[in-house]
Design an enzyme around this catalytic site. Structure first.
Site, PDB file in Angstrom:
ATOM      1  N   TYR A 236     -11.081-133.212 -32.895  1.00 21.62           N
ATOM      2  CA  TYR A 236     -11.524-134.389 -32.145  1.00 21.62           C
ATOM      3  C   TYR A 236     -12.932-134.804 -32.562  1.00 21.62           C
ATOM      4  CZ  TYR A 236      -7.631-134.780 -28.874  1.00 21.62           C
ATOM      5  OH  TYR A 236      -6.395-134.998 -28.317  1.00 21.62           O
TER       6      TYR A 236
ATOM      7  N   GLU B 119      -3.823-131.017 -23.470  1.00 16.49           N
ATOM      8  CA  GLU B 119      -3.124-130.353 -24.571  1.00 16.49           C
ATOM      9  C   GLU B 119      -3.131-128.837 -24.409  1.00 16.49           C
ATOM     10  OE1 GLU B 119      -4.953-132.163 -28.007  1.00 16.49           O
ATOM     11  OE2 GLU B 119      -4.268-134.132 -27.323  1.00 16.49           O
TER      12      GLU B 119
END
Length: 457
Positions: free
Chosen positions: A116, A156
């Protein structure tokens, strides 16, 4: 951590500038990122880059997030202060549904938190190159991205834990052996996958979910390829079955058809996906219900539980290979309810012609053995001289639900059928338009579209 008013205003003010650039913005982002971080080519579907599917999906998601950021922030501010917040969830259902789909797709390819940071750095650099060099605006987008990334990373991890925890579960990839490979027709092969370690169990999937297959063959393609294939078998603890349609331009589908045989090994991620038939018996609770953060748990709680709605009609509509997740649902219903089912069940399938229509015999066998009331309807776009009406097909031409009077009678009788449909983009658009024209309520429409364009519903 809540966002400041200045941050929200800066993001809202520049969302339109990004939208105005269209896919040129996100195409520039991907070109930059995949050039400077080539290791990510092992994760991203490069075919979707060439067809612009992925850039289009990212653009839509990015702009939608920017335009919803104020309401999203308000929800988390209320949660942080232990104040009532669930009233905000209904208007943000679209955002959280897309976030859930993205989180499932990310876990299927093994996305990790550190990645990310890479994506965020290239996103900000692209905004600076193409939208604005204003330091305050760039800082605002940095905070907004971090806010979204934290939300997805948390979700997640919950999904990873959900599939790792139960018996037969795992995280990331696991080696499977092709126990059976069957050529269904000239364009479809069926694979039964079992753990390479003999006797090991597999976590049971939810009917409708998919597996991600990881393929690496330097002789045929430079980078690792990952593709998702819907599971067509009923949930069980021993194996998964998938069917692969051979796409003329498809790197992985051609590889699986031409180079993978019985006995070969494949790396496989656990079952994931937010499009599935929810069926919880009284007192039963899944790991997803207990591990999901509250906002996602609320959305799951609003999903239809067909174990409780014993008489709710179910209409399964598929185009081409889209029938595979619906086959899993049909098999599951046959196991759970069988001849005792109190609900009308429809199987409506559209194929180009009888040569490429798959799994007719299996659907007929399910009807004969377990679901005698199953109504099977077939549309063929092209009818051959040897095709028999009433046996090989019911209607010639493209799918048209108005040609099935039993559906109209169900709707007129206020039975409120639930429609599950899957297929290529054009097929999906046509079915959705037909259901909207019939005034089918949103909570009765459930779909998954091939490719990255639209969230499951």
């Amino acid at each position: 951590m809540a966002l400041s008013e200045d941050t929200i205003k800066a993001v809202e003010a520049t969302a339109g500038l990004i939208a105005a650039q269209g896919i040129e913005f996100t195409r520039a982002f991907y070109e930059r990122m995949l050039t400077k971080n080539e290791e990510l080519k092992d994760i991203f579907n490069l075919a979707h880059q060439r067809t612009l599917r992925q850039p289009k999906a990212l653009l839509d998601s990015l702009v939608a997030y920017a335009l919803s950021i104020r309401r999203i922030n308000e929800l988390y501010e209320l949660k942080g202060k232990d104040l009532p917040w669930t009233g905000h969830l209904a208007e943000l259902q679209g955002f959280f549904s897309v976030a859930e789909r993205v989180a499932n797709k990310h876990t299927s390819v093994g996305i990790q938190p550190a990645q990310y940071q890479i994506v965020g750095a290239h996103l900000l650099a692209t905004i600076e190159d193409r939208v604005t060099k204003d330091k305050a605006v760039l800082a605002a987008w940095g905070k907004a991205y971090e806010f979204l990334a934290d939300l997805l990373i948390k979700r997640e991890e919950e999904i990873y834990a959900e599939t790792e925890g139960p018996e037969g579960g795992w995280r990331q990839t696991r080696t499977f052996r092709v126990e059976e490979k069957t050529r269904v027709n000239e364009v479809i092969c069926r694979f039964r996958l079992v753990p390479a370690k003999g006797g090991a169990s597999v976590v049971q999937h939810k009917p409708g979910q998919y597996l991600a297959i990881f393929v690496r063959n330097p002789e045929l393609f430079q980078h690792q390829q990952i593709r998702q294939y819907s599971i067509m078998s009923a949930p069980n603890s021993a194996y998964y079955e998938i069917a692969v349609h051979k796409d003329g331009a498809g790197t992985v589908s051609r590889y699986l058809h031409d180079h993978v045989d019985t006995g070969d090994l494949l790396e496989v991620a656990p079952p994931y996906g937010d499009f599935f038939l929810r069926y919880l018996e009284a007192g039963e609770q899944t790991a997803a219900d207990t591990q999901a953060s509250s906002e996602f748990q609320m959305l799951q709680g609003r999903a239809v539980n067909f174990a409780a709605e014993k008489t709710a009609p179910i209409v399964l509509i598929s185009g081409g290979i889209g029938q595979t997740p619906l086959l899993s649902m049909l098999r599951f219903l046959a196991q759970k309810e069988g001849r005792e089912t109190a609900r009308p069940i429809f199987w409506i399938h559209a194929a180009h012609d009888s040569r490429v229509r798959a799994f007719k015999e299996e659907v007929d066998a399910i009807r004969e053995a377990a679901l005698p009331s199953l109504r099977v309807v077939t549309f063929l776009s092209e009818v051959r001289a040897t095709d028999r009406e009433g046996e090989d097909y019911d209607f010639a031409g493209r799918i048209n639900l108005d040609r099935i009077p039993e559906l109209a009678r169900l709707e007129a009788g206020h039975a409120n059928p639930h429609y599950f449909f899957v297929g290529p983009t054009g097929f999906m658009t046509a079915v959705e338009e037909q259901l909207r024209a019939r005034s089918v309520p949103d909570d009765r429409i459930h779909f998954e579209m091939f490719g990255p364009f639209k969230a499951s519903h």
